[in-house]
Design an enzyme around this catalytic site. Structure first.
Site, PDB file in Angstrom:
ATOM      1  N   GLU A   1     -10.546  -1.240  -4.166  1.00 21.26           N
ATOM      2  CA  GLU A   1     -10.624  -1.734  -2.714  1.00 21.26           C
ATOM      3  C   GLU A   1     -11.665  -0.598  -2.145  1.00 21.26           C
ATOM      4  OE1 GLU A   1      -7.642  -3.010  -0.252  1.00 21.26           O
ATOM      5  OE2 GLU A   1      -8.276  -2.284   1.673  1.00 21.26           O
TER       6      GLU A   1
ATOM      7  N   GLU B   1       0.840  -1.313   0.019  1.00 25.22           N
ATOM      8  CA  GLU B   1      -0.032   0.050  -0.180  1.00 25.22           C
ATOM      9  C   GLU B   1       1.062   1.147  -0.035  1.00 25.22           C
ATOM     10  OE1 GLU B   1      -3.448  -1.296   2.913  1.00 25.22           O
ATOM     11  OE2 GLU B   1      -3.104   0.893   2.996  1.00 25.22           O
TER      12      GLU B   1
END
Ligand code: PXP
Length: 253
Positions: A156, A75
């Site tokens: 996401e 991330e």
């Protein structure tokens, strides 16, 4: 047909590094935590290399990639520095998130719709390096369509507003937020995007999200590491996995 897709658990180990960094030494090691999480049944490891390195550090990312057999989800913010680091580490996947130095955690989704010209070439570069790109977005049609247009293969869905609503125990608000996640997942699936979700998921609120058939991965961190204080990290991961599986296969919740 999406109804029978299995659901995966990606465990975010950032907060093991938060505890390590509180004392400045090597303990507890997030890579050791990742080994434990893997043997407890997680399907992937997620780590957020923040610009200020407040928890995970560059070397943690390299070690996670070298030592852990599970897919690594890197991330990061969409910056030139992170792009280079990510390509060097060569993780399975990269999830692009907005970042603000003053926030405690990732507070909202990416504004993909407003950054097409910046994000599209960024995503292309990662994809050409064989890194699957996911965009962390709020459950809004405009952002999901923009994610598709920018070339991402995964979104996401940010479940933070759903978490706030469940924590406030406001049934009307909670149902409305869950409905937004459902509609977002349906739209993304229709557009051919793989659908993940995460942020603020706990034993108490995970099941309605895990039951959404288009969602194939949940990324969960803070609660699992926090709950590990009481039941151990392997215990919290196993229990989360069980709850997700039960929800998926129609168990009661
Ligand atoms: N997914 C993304 C993209 C995130 O930024 C975070 C928080 O770092 C999570 C999932 C996990 O959220 P939490 O730590 O609240 O479970």
């Amino acid at each position: 047909m999406s109804a029978n897709k299995p659901i995966r658990l990606g465990v975010n180990i950032d907060h093991v590094a938060t505890i390590r960094n509180a004392r400045g030494g090597p303990h507890p090691d997030p890579v050791r935590a990742a080994h434990l999480v893997a043997s407890a049944g997680a399907d992937g490891i997620t780590a957020h290399l923040r610009e200020d390195r407040r928890h995970i550090r560059d070397d943690d990312m390299r070690r996670l990639k070298a030592e852990i057999g599970l897919p690594l989800n890197f991330e990061m913010a969409a910056t030139a520095e992170m792009l280079q680091l990510c390509i060097d580490v060569a993780p399975h996947a990269c999830c692009l998130v907005p970042e603000n130095r003053n926030e405690r955690t990732t507070e909202g989704g990416l504004n993909v719709a407003g950054q097409h010209h910046y994000l599209a070439p960024f995503i292309r570069e990662l994809s050409e390096a064989n890194i699957r790109v996911s965009l962390f977005v709020d459950p809004e049609a405009e952002q999901i369509e923009a994610a598709k247009g920018a070339g991402a293969s995964v979104i996401e869905i940010h479940t933070g507003a759903y978490y706030e609503a469940t924590a406030a125990t406001e049934p009307a608000l909670y149902k409305a937020e869950l409905e937004k996640i459902r509609s977002a997942a349906t739209l993304a699936d229709k557009l051919g995007l793989e659908v993940h979700a995460g942020h603020g998921l706990t034993f108490l609120n995970v099941q309605p999200v895990a039951a959404i058939p288009e969602i194939v991965e949940l990324n969960i961190g803070h609660f699992l590491v926090g709950e590990a204080v009481f039941m151990g990290l392997a215990g919290s991961v196993k229990e989360m996995r069980r709850l997700m599986q039960d929800a998926r296969t129609g168990g009661l919740y």
